[in-house]
Design an enzyme around this catalytic site. Structure first.
Site, PDB file in Angstrom:
ATOM      1  N   HIS A  71      13.056  -2.476  -0.933  1.00 53.20           N
ATOM      2  CA  HIS A  71      11.957  -2.126  -2.104  1.00 53.20           C
ATOM      3  C   HIS A  71      12.834  -1.252  -2.795  1.00 53.20           C
ATOM      4  O   HIS A  71      13.610  -0.374  -2.349  1.00 53.20           O
ATOM      5  CB  HIS A  71      10.850  -1.746  -1.245  1.00 53.20           C
ATOM      6  CG  HIS A  71       9.745  -1.259  -2.486  1.00 53.20           C
ATOM      7  ND1 HIS A  71       9.816  -0.113  -3.174  1.00 53.20           N
ATOM      8  CD2 HIS A  71       8.724  -2.042  -2.553  1.00 53.20           C
ATOM      9  CE1 HIS A  71       8.758  -0.245  -3.931  1.00 53.20           C
ATOM     10  NE2 HIS A  71       8.225  -1.391  -3.906  1.00 53.20           N
ATOM     11  N   GLU A  91      11.912   1.740  -3.935  1.00 54.20           N
ATOM     12  CA  GLU A  91      11.897   3.146  -3.350  1.00 54.20           C
ATOM     13  C   GLU A  91      12.753   3.243  -1.964  1.00 54.20           C
ATOM     14  O   GLU A  91      13.303   4.452  -1.936  1.00 54.20           O
ATOM     15  CB  GLU A  91      10.255   3.419  -3.064  1.00 54.20           C
ATOM     16  CG  GLU A  91       9.523   3.444  -4.329  1.00 54.20           C
ATOM     17  CD  GLU A  91       8.076   3.351  -3.948  1.00 54.20           C
ATOM     18  OE1 GLU A  91       7.164   3.207  -4.934  1.00 54.20           O
ATOM     19  OE2 GLU A  91       7.702   3.138  -2.792  1.00 54.20           O
ATOM     20  N   TRP A 136       0.884  -1.240  -0.011  1.00 55.00           N
ATOM     21  CA  TRP A 136      -0.078   0.038  -0.229  1.00 55.00           C
ATOM     22  C   TRP A 136       0.755   1.085  -0.024  1.00 55.00           C
ATOM     23  O   TRP A 136       0.246   2.340  -0.215  1.00 55.00           O
ATOM     24  CB  TRP A 136      -0.942   0.012   1.249  1.00 55.00           C
ATOM     25  CG  TRP A 136      -2.077  -1.112   1.105  1.00 55.00           C
ATOM     26  CD1 TRP A 136      -2.213  -1.973   0.201  1.00 55.00           C
ATOM     27  CD2 TRP A 136      -2.947  -1.472   2.252  1.00 55.00           C
ATOM     28  NE1 TRP A 136      -3.376  -2.931   0.646  1.00 55.00           N
ATOM     29  CE2 TRP A 136      -3.768  -2.355   1.719  1.00 55.00           C
ATOM     30  CE3 TRP A 136      -3.385  -0.734   3.379  1.00 55.00           C
ATOM     31  CZ2 TRP A 136      -4.871  -2.966   2.512  1.00 55.00           C
ATOM     32  CZ3 TRP A 136      -4.394  -1.082   4.155  1.00 55.00           C
ATOM     33  CH2 TRP A 136      -5.077  -2.410   3.484  1.00 55.00           C
ATOM     34  N   LYS A 137       2.202   1.098   0.152  1.00 56.18           N
ATOM     35  CA  LYS A 137       2.954   2.129   0.259  1.00 56.18           C
ATOM     36  C   LYS A 137       2.562   3.387   1.067  1.00 56.18           C
ATOM     37  O   LYS A 137       1.864   2.943   2.343  1.00 56.18           O
ATOM     38  CB  LYS A 137       3.259   2.900  -1.207  1.00 56.18           C
ATOM     39  CG  LYS A 137       3.971   1.673  -2.105  1.00 56.18           C
ATOM     40  CD  LYS A 137       4.310   2.227  -3.698  1.00 56.18           C
ATOM     41  CE  LYS A 137       4.751   1.038  -4.469  1.00 56.18           C
ATOM     42  NZ  LYS A 137       5.303   1.588  -5.727  1.00 56.18           N
ATOM     43  N   GLU A 149      11.477  -6.584  -9.135  1.00 55.66           N
ATOM     44  CA  GLU A 149      11.169  -5.267  -9.703  1.00 55.66           C
ATOM     45  C   GLU A 149      11.761  -4.588 -10.777  1.00 55.66           C
ATOM     46  O   GLU A 149      12.843  -4.106 -10.547  1.00 55.66           O
ATOM     47  CB  GLU A 149      10.836  -4.279  -8.415  1.00 55.66           C
ATOM     48  CG  GLU A 149      10.259  -4.405  -7.051  1.00 55.66           C
ATOM     49  CD  GLU A 149      10.465  -3.562  -6.025  1.00 55.66           C
ATOM     50  OE1 GLU A 149       9.502  -2.642  -6.034  1.00 55.66           O
ATOM     51  OE2 GLU A 149      11.372  -3.359  -5.506  1.00 55.66           O
ATOM     52  N   GLY A 207       1.557  -2.818  -6.497  1.00 58.23           N
ATOM     53  CA  GLY A 207       1.437  -1.516  -5.839  1.00 58.23           C
ATOM     54  C   GLY A 207       0.255  -0.728  -6.102  1.00 58.23           C
ATOM     55  O   GLY A 207      -0.777  -1.064  -5.336  1.00 58.23           O
ATOM     56  N   GLY A 214       5.074   2.773 -13.038  1.00 57.14           N
ATOM     57  CA  GLY A 214       4.833   4.060 -13.019  1.00 57.14           C
ATOM     58  C   GLY A 214       5.415   4.915 -14.249  1.00 57.14           C
ATOM     59  O   GLY A 214       5.320   6.313 -14.264  1.00 57.14           O
ATOM     60  N   SER A 223       4.409  -3.036 -11.765  1.00 62.53           N
ATOM     61  CA  SER A 223       2.854  -2.570 -12.142  1.00 62.53           C
ATOM     62  C   SER A 223       1.893  -3.588 -12.662  1.00 62.53           C
ATOM     63  O   SER A 223       1.415  -3.367 -13.755  1.00 62.53           O
ATOM     64  CB  SER A 223       3.000  -1.233 -13.179  1.00 62.53           C
ATOM     65  OG  SER A 223       3.742  -0.339 -12.649  1.00 62.53           O
TER      66      SER A 223
END
Length: 250
Positions: free
Chosen positions: A95, A97, A10-11, A167, A233, A173, A212
């Site tokens: 991750h 990010e 869910w970030k 990933e 995501g 995105g 994605s």
């Protein structure tokens, strides 16, 4: 036979109302698809609420990150040793990010992987290449380097109690997509790299795809031999879309 695992990250999204509505909407699809394991990773502030909501559910709970320390003067961090009290089973480690926005090195990711396992939890090791690395043909070099750091720190056998999520950062995105065939090629290469060190670990580990994933693309991905599910995501925030991904794994 590796079970399909569909995990929602869910970030930095959520509210008490959203958490309740989303989890309640996912309980039935998760229960109906008995051959697919389902997990959600809400922000840490909502873990207690999620634990309560999931009491009567088959959905597992995950956390998005963990510190390497279990306690002490580390303001703002989250101890992996605290997670079991909230029913957490999985923890995302490395991750993209965290690597790009927070500068986490391969060595830091390896240390987090170890800390998560020592707390009795299952690390979901995220690996993958950037657009620049992809365009230079460095995908295999990058993922092997990321895996090697964890193996050097914890040993190949540690991956027997872990999950890998590939990933392709360039497909998240950006409007660019990795076809099922491209994704399968990388997943097969990852499994092959692990098999060189321990064939049993390589054969048993779940390797998820995290680029994605949507309801419309999930079935094609899950049909690939070495793709064992998805780390989802944006689509994980939409009950109908996430349910479609779960059903695609049946």
């Amino acid at each position: 036979m590796r079970q399909t695992l569909v995990m929602g990250n869910w970030k930095l999204n959520g509210s008490k109302t959203m958490v309740a509505e989303l989890i309640n909407a996912l309980k039935a699809p998760a229960a109906e698809t008995t051959n697919v394991a389902v997990a959600v990773c809400p922000p840490v502030l909502f873990l207690g609420q999620a634990q309560a909501l999931l009491t009567d559910s088959v959905i597992a709970l995950g956390a998005q990150d963990a510190d390497i320390h279990t306690q002490g003067a580390f303001t703002g961090e989250n101890s992996p040793a605290m997670y079991p009290e909230f029913g957490v089973h999985y923890v995302l480690v490395g991750h993209s990010e965290r690597r790009t926005l927070h500068g986490e090195s391969d060595a830091m990711v390896a240390a987090k992987f170890s800390a998560v396992q020592q707390a009795g939890l299952v690390p979901v090791l995220c690996i993958g290449e950037t657009l620049e690395q992809f365009e230079k043909g460095e995908t295999q070099t990058v993922v092997e380097r990321q895996l090697h750091e964890v193996i050097a720190h914890s040993g190949i056998e540690a991956l027997a109690n872990a999950v890998i999520a590939y990933e392709p950062v360039w497909a998240i995105g950006t409007g660019k997509t990795a076809t099922p065939e491209i994704a399968q090629g990388v997943h097969a290469a990852i499994r092959g790299f692990l098999a060189e060190q321990n064939a049993n670990v390589a054969a048993g580990i779940q390797i998820l795809y995290g680029g994605s994933v949507k309801g419309a693309s999930a079935a094609g991905l899950f049909a690939m031999e070495d793709i064992d599910g998805a780390l989802v995501g944006g689509a994980a925030l939409q009950a109908d879309e996430f349910a479609a991904i779960i059903r695609a794994g049946a």
